[in-house]
Motif scaffolding. Structure first.
Motif, PDB file in Angstrom:
ATOM      1  N   TYR A   1       0.817  -1.205   0.000  1.00 36.25           N
ATOM      2  CA  TYR A   1       0.000   0.000   0.000  1.00 36.25           C
ATOM      3  C   TYR A   1       0.855   1.261   0.000  1.00 36.25           C
ATOM      4  O   TYR A   1       2.000   1.264   0.419  1.00 36.25           O
ATOM      5  CB  TYR A   1      -0.967   0.028   1.193  1.00 36.25           C
TER       6      TYR A   1
ATOM      7  N   GLN B   1      -3.908   3.618  -1.420  1.00 29.90           N
ATOM      8  CA  GLN B   1      -3.876   2.810  -2.639  1.00 29.90           C
ATOM      9  C   GLN B   1      -3.334   1.417  -2.326  1.00 29.90           C
ATOM     10  O   GLN B   1      -2.129   1.195  -2.363  1.00 29.90           O
ATOM     11  CB  GLN B   1      -2.981   3.498  -3.674  1.00 29.90           C
TER      12      GLN B   1
ATOM     13  N   ARG C   1      -2.612  -2.613  -2.957  1.00 34.89           N
ATOM     14  CA  ARG C   1      -2.346  -3.499  -4.103  1.00 34.89           C
ATOM     15  C   ARG C   1      -2.112  -4.897  -3.549  1.00 34.89           C
ATOM     16  O   ARG C   1      -1.448  -5.067  -2.533  1.00 34.89           O
ATOM     17  CB  ARG C   1      -1.106  -3.049  -4.876  1.00 34.89           C
TER      18      ARG C   1
ATOM     19  N   ASP D   1      -2.472  -9.352  -5.072  1.00 35.64           N
ATOM     20  CA  ASP D   1      -3.018 -10.298  -6.035  1.00 35.64           C
ATOM     21  C   ASP D   1      -4.424 -10.735  -5.658  1.00 35.64           C
ATOM     22  O   ASP D   1      -5.204 -11.144  -6.522  1.00 35.64           O
ATOM     23  CB  ASP D   1      -2.111 -11.518  -6.144  1.00 35.64           C
ATOM     24  N   HIS D   2      -4.776 -10.668  -4.387  1.00 37.76           N
ATOM     25  CA  HIS D   2      -6.087 -11.103  -3.912  1.00 37.76           C
ATOM     26  C   HIS D   2      -7.149 -10.014  -4.018  1.00 37.76           C
ATOM     27  O   HIS D   2      -8.325 -10.275  -3.781  1.00 37.76           O
ATOM     28  CB  HIS D   2      -5.985 -11.564  -2.454  1.00 37.76           C
ATOM     29  N   LEU D   3      -6.754  -8.794  -4.391  1.00 34.50           N
ATOM     30  CA  LEU D   3      -7.699  -7.677  -4.489  1.00 34.50           C
ATOM     31  C   LEU D   3      -8.198  -7.523  -5.925  1.00 34.50           C
ATOM     32  O   LEU D   3      -7.449  -7.738  -6.872  1.00 34.50           O
ATOM     33  CB  LEU D   3      -7.027  -6.372  -4.054  1.00 34.50           C
ATOM     34  N   PRO D   4      -9.460  -7.124  -6.080  1.00 35.05           N
ATOM     35  CA  PRO D   4      -9.973  -6.881  -7.440  1.00 35.05           C
ATOM     36  C   PRO D   4      -9.265  -5.672  -8.059  1.00 35.05           C
ATOM     37  O   PRO D   4      -8.819  -4.765  -7.368  1.00 35.05           O
ATOM     38  CB  PRO D   4     -11.455  -6.583  -7.216  1.00 35.05           C
ATOM     39  N   ARG D   5      -9.156  -5.691  -9.355  1.00 31.87           N
ATOM     40  CA  ARG D   5      -8.512  -4.589 -10.086  1.00 31.87           C
ATOM     41  C   ARG D   5      -9.521  -3.772 -10.825  1.00 31.87           C
ATOM     42  O   ARG D   5     -10.485  -4.191 -11.293  1.00 31.87           O
ATOM     43  CB  ARG D   5      -7.462  -5.116 -11.058  1.00 31.87           C
TER      44      ARG D   5
END
Length: 107
Positions: free
Chosen positions: A91, A99, A101, A103-107
């Motif tokens: 973050y 912000q 970031r 891999d498990h968070l939606p983009r």
């Protein structure tokens, strides 16, 4: 400055919320802890626990074009969830807001 402190508090809450306890978390020990308080100019801290949680964060005071100053924060947290997957949350919190970031968070 209140905005920056709110962001710091939010970072801590998010890291705690995502760090689901493991079976041995009640007996977890701190393996490493470093903290450098630079005063109003910023800070650096990191820690690691025996149940696999790691966190590192740093902040520095930034001057903006409008003459205002605020802390900018950069950090990450790593933990093992109950599904035995290792998660990492990176973050940044700055003039553009918080912000996250991962891999498990939606983009």
């Amino acid at each position: 400055m209140k905005f920056t402190l709110s962001i710091l508090a939010l970072c801590g809450l998010i890291a705690m919320a995502f760090s689901a306890p493991l079976d041995d978390s009640a007996n977890a020990q701190i393996l490493c802890y470093d903290f450098d308080n630079i005063g109003v100019d910023g800070y650096d801290f990191s820690f690691e626990t025996s149940d696999g949680i790691r966190r590192k964060e740093s902040a520095e005071l930034k001057d903006f074009d409008d003459g205002k100053k605020a802390l900018t924060v950069d950090g990450f947290a790593v933990w093992t969830a109950p599904d035995n997957k290792i998660y990492r949350l990176d973050y940044v919190a700055n003039e553009k807001g918080f912000q996250p970031r991962g891999d498990h968070l939606p983009r």
